[in-house]
Design an enzyme around this catalytic site. Structure first.
Site, short mmCIF file in Angstrom:
data_model
loop_
_atom_site.label_atom_id
_atom_site.label_comp_id
_atom_site.label_asym_id
_atom_site.label_seq_id
_atom_site.Cartn_x
_atom_site.Cartn_y
_atom_site.Cartn_z
N GLY A 51 32.72 -93.27 -25.38
CA GLY A 51 33.18 -94.66 -25.69
C GLY A 51 33.27 -95.23 -24.14
N VAL A 52 33.56 -94.60 -23.22
CA VAL A 52 33.84 -94.99 -21.84
C VAL A 52 32.48 -95.60 -21.42
CG1 VAL A 52 36.14 -93.96 -21.52
CG2 VAL A 52 33.84 -92.86 -20.82
N ILE A 60 27.08 -87.42 -29.11
CA ILE A 60 27.46 -88.73 -29.23
C ILE A 60 27.78 -89.34 -27.88
CG2 ILE A 60 28.41 -88.73 -31.73
CD1 ILE A 60 30.93 -88.97 -30.57
N GLU A 87 31.40 -98.88 -19.98
CA GLU A 87 30.77 -99.08 -18.71
C GLU A 87 29.28 -99.79 -18.90
OE1 GLU A 87 29.75 -98.91 -14.62
OE2 GLU A 87 31.71 -98.79 -15.40
N HIS A 124 28.77 -83.37 -24.92
CA HIS A 124 29.56 -84.32 -25.56
C HIS A 124 28.60 -84.84 -26.72
CE1 HIS A 124 31.88 -88.10 -26.55
NE2 HIS A 124 32.93 -87.36 -26.03
#
Length: 152
Positions: free
Chosen positions: A62-63, A59, A67, A53
């Site tokens: 976002g999840v 990067i 978290e 990723h």
């Protein structure tokens, strides 16, 4: 208002059930019970998610930022509701109004700030904001439930 407290890694490990590779809080700078928390996630290039990723432009997903914010809020709930040592867990229930503002790249300290929007005995709603060097990367509201651990 209570005096702020901080957590080192042994205290974080005692508060949260998460372990590598899912533990996303490295240090708690301050907690004001009934108020808010400021925590840090050191984002290292060695994180497993950077392998895919994205290759050539790593990067943090976002999840995973969300978290990390939820874990910080879990520590805030544990401190505020005096749940340490009770076996209770803070379960993520809902995500609302998530906005991603900037990418998080390896080699940074991700500031995690979260606080209560609403607090009840078994369900709490939080706001969360992640940032790098003062620049917001993620904003979110989320809900969590306080429950017994499975098998308890």
């Amino acid at each position: 208002m209570s005096e702020p407290v901080s957590y080192d890694i042994p205290k974080i490990l005692a508060a949260l059930p998460h372990r590598y590779p899912m533990l996303l809080v490295d240090r708690v700078v301050s907690i004001v019970p009934d108020g808010e928390i400021h925590a840090i996630k050191a984002v290292s290039f060695n994180e497993g998610f950077f392998q895919g990723h994205f290759p050539g432009r790593p990067i943090m997903p976002g999840v995973l930022q969300i978290e990390a914010l939820a874990q910080a809020a879990g520590i805030l709930a544990i401190e505020t509701l005096e749940l340490a040592g009770t076996g209770k867990l803070v379960y993520f229930m809902a995500i609302e109004e998530a906005k991603f503002r900037a990418p998080v790249e390896p080699g940074v300290l991700l500031d995690l700030q979260a606080g209560f929007v609403q607090k009840r005995a078994r369900v709490c709603k939080f706001w969360g904001k992640a940032s790098v060097g003062g620049k917001v990367t993620c904003e979110v509201q989320f809900t969590a439930m306080i429950a017994d651990a499975p098998g308890a």
